[in-house]
Design a protein around this motif. Structure first.
Motif, PDB file in Angstrom:
ATOM      1  N   SER A 165      -4.188 -11.124   2.685  1.00 20.61           N
ATOM      2  CA  SER A 165      -3.976  -9.726   2.350  1.00 20.61           C
ATOM      3  C   SER A 165      -5.311  -9.016   2.127  1.00 20.61           C
ATOM      4  O   SER A 165      -6.249  -9.591   1.572  1.00 20.61           O
TER       5      SER A 165
ATOM      6  N   ARG B 229      -0.993  -3.651   9.672  1.00 22.55           N
ATOM      7  CA  ARG B 229      -0.037  -3.192   8.663  1.00 22.55           C
ATOM      8  C   ARG B 229       1.356  -3.634   9.083  1.00 22.55           C
ATOM      9  O   ARG B 229       1.712  -3.556  10.265  1.00 22.55           O
TER      10      ARG B 229
ATOM     11  N   THR C 161      -0.706  -5.227   4.130  1.00 25.48           N
ATOM     12  CA  THR C 161      -1.780  -5.197   5.124  1.00 25.48           C
ATOM     13  C   THR C 161      -2.528  -6.522   5.112  1.00 25.48           C
ATOM     14  O   THR C 161      -2.804  -7.076   4.044  1.00 25.48           O
TER      15      THR C 161
ATOM     16  N   LYS D 292       0.822  -1.205   0.000  1.00 24.25           N
ATOM     17  CA  LYS D 292       0.000   0.000   0.000  1.00 24.25           C
ATOM     18  C   LYS D 292       0.862   1.263   0.000  1.00 24.25           C
ATOM     19  O   LYS D 292       1.960   1.288   0.564  1.00 24.25           O
TER      20      LYS D 292
ATOM     21  N   THR E 147       4.927  -2.654   9.472  1.00 28.07           N
ATOM     22  CA  THR E 147       5.677  -1.403   9.547  1.00 28.07           C
ATOM     23  C   THR E 147       7.145  -1.665   9.216  1.00 28.07           C
ATOM     24  O   THR E 147       7.544  -2.786   8.906  1.00 28.07           O
TER      25      THR E 147
ATOM     26  N   ASN F  33       4.248  -1.966   4.638  1.00 30.82           N
ATOM     27  CA  ASN F  33       2.967  -1.511   4.078  1.00 30.82           C
ATOM     28  C   ASN F  33       2.167  -2.604   3.388  1.00 30.82           C
ATOM     29  O   ASN F  33       1.219  -2.296   2.659  1.00 30.82           O
TER      30      ASN F  33
ATOM     31  N   THR G 174     -11.092  -2.685   6.778  1.00 29.66           N
ATOM     32  CA  THR G 174     -10.360  -3.241   7.921  1.00 29.66           C
ATOM     33  C   THR G 174     -11.324  -4.144   8.687  1.00 29.66           C
ATOM     34  O   THR G 174     -12.164  -3.662   9.444  1.00 29.66           O
TER      35      THR G 174
ATOM     36  N   ILE H  57      -2.664   3.712   3.250  1.00 27.69           N
ATOM     37  CA  ILE H  57      -2.578   3.402   4.685  1.00 27.69           C
ATOM     38  C   ILE H  57      -3.455   4.366   5.473  1.00 27.69           C
ATOM     39  O   ILE H  57      -4.151   3.962   6.422  1.00 27.69           O
TER      40      ILE H  57
END
Length: 402
Positions: free
Chosen positions: A331, A381, A360, A169, A383, A358, A267, A174
């Motif tokens: 994903s 996510r 997710t 992403k 990081t 990035n 989400t 994000i």
């Protein structure tokens, strides 16, 4: 005097759309594709911004290796594409209404004719033409129409080409998913509040749906790719059940799975509510899942493989004498009915995909036992050094004894 207005952090800019198309064409070149035909509404949205409830009829985006994109939709939906997508009007073509739901013709018969008339058949005959063969929106009849009308083309499966481009992403995406996380939080709080002894399941589903649509004062909600799911009581031993008009009873466990949606970005989140004192069996499973989810979250970082997350989960569950044969996540990002998954990375022991910043995921700790079940899930996510959770609910069974 002209004043430059800064672009909001979560807006998808023209430059980002151009970068998405460049990435798609780079993959097309690697797969020797002279053209790509896209029917998945999530991929249409990703590449063009088109957003309408028109995917129940055939529609397709023609992506040549070079040159302009052309979007073919039902005639009455063509203006919707002009209103919502970034495509100019001359790249949006509506097929006649006479081709809609007819037994002996298909809209792609007309699309093939139009492509030929525009002189676009020969250029794409030099290589392969990719199709989204596993898309829910590309029927056998659609394939037959194209195959018969364009014999010059060598059709091949593109193997979710655009979906794989979507896996990592952008910063703007994000931010959209963080907004969806806030909508998700509001919807789950509504669910937990309304699930109580005596309440009808359908009324709780209605309250959840209202919260999903309303969103927050900051971010208005959107419709989810999947309706709220609420397996209840003994039916909680089975995933993917929705609701009925029966009331909740004392002593029942209720599995709630829903999603927050903002500008089509999803989400998902799942929690289990116990109406009364939980059994020792349910408590043990909940403890195992909570510990397993913690182990998975501690494993997430760039450079590890998808299967490493599954291994962390499996080792933890084994300590409790449990196992989960299904995958523990996948994903996520843009979603349209009937699914919010991207149909790319699966978190299971066979998937060797290397995690990158990035990416997710929806992590699912679902355990479907005999006559009861427990589910706990998180949207996350990857990081630069670990993990970000899009919501902040405790990793535990929610008990309501009053």
């Amino acid at each position: 005097m002209t004043v430059d207005v800064p672009v909001p952090a979560m807006e998808i800019t023209a430059g980002e759309y151009a970068a998405r198309l460049d990435a798609v064409r780079h993959k097309m070149e690697k797969q020797a594709l002279a053209a790509l035909l896209i029917t998945d509404p999530a991929n249409l949205y990703y590449l063009t911004g088109y957003n309408a409830w028109s995917f129940y009829t055939p529609q397709v985006l023609f992506v040549p290796a070079e040159g302009d994109l052309i979007f073919f939709a039902r005639e009455m939906d063509a203006n919707g594409a002009f209103r919502t997508s970034r495509l100019p009007v001359d790249q949006i073509i509506g097929y006649p209404e006479t081709y809609v739901h007819r037994p002996h013709v298909h809209p792609f018969d007309w699309v093939a004719y139009k492509l030929r008339k525009l002189g676009l058949i020969a250029a794409a005959a030099s290589g392969y033409v990719g199709l989204e063969m596993d898309s829910q929106f590309f029927s056998p009849k659609a394939y037959r129409a194209l195959f018969n009308a364009i014999p010059e083309w060598n059709f091949v499966d593109c193997f979710e080409l655009v979906n794989w481009v979507r896996v990592i992403k952008s910063p703007a995406e994000i931010e959209l998913m963080r907004a969806a996380g806030k909508v998700c939080t509001a919807a789950m709080n509504t669910a937990i509040e309304h699930v109580r002894v005596g309440a009808r399941q359908c009324d709780v589903a209605a309250a959840i749906s209202a919260a999903q649509m309303a969103g927050t004062s900051e971010f208005g909600g959107d419709y989810p790719a999947i309706v709220p799911m609420m397996p209840t009581g003994v039916e909680a031993d089975t995933p993917h059940l929705t609701w009925n008009d029966r009331p909740f009873n004392a002593g029942q466990g209720v599995v709630i799975e829903l999603a927050g949606v903002y500008r089509r970005y999803h989400t998902p989140l799942a929690r289990t509510v116990m109406l009364g004192k939980p059994s020792e069996q349910l408590t043990n499973v909940a403890d195992a899942v909570g510990e397993g989810m913690t182990a998975v979250l501690e494993t997430v970082r760039p450079g590890v493989e998808a299967r490493d997350l599954a291994k962390a989960w499996n080792w933890t569950l084994a300590k409790f004498g449990l196992e989960k044969p299904s995958r523990i996540g996948y994903s996520i990002g843009v979603g349209y009915p009937p699914d919010w998954g991207e149909r790319t990375i699966s978190l299971r022991t066979e998937d060797e995909t290397v995690l990158a910043e990035n990416m997710t995921f929806h992590l699912i700790g679902g355990m479907w036992m005999d006559n009861y079940g427990f589910e706990l899930s998180e949207s996350i996510r990857v990081t630069a050094s670990g993990v970000e959770q899009f919501t902040g609910f405790p990793l535990e069974l929610i008990i309501k004894e009053d």
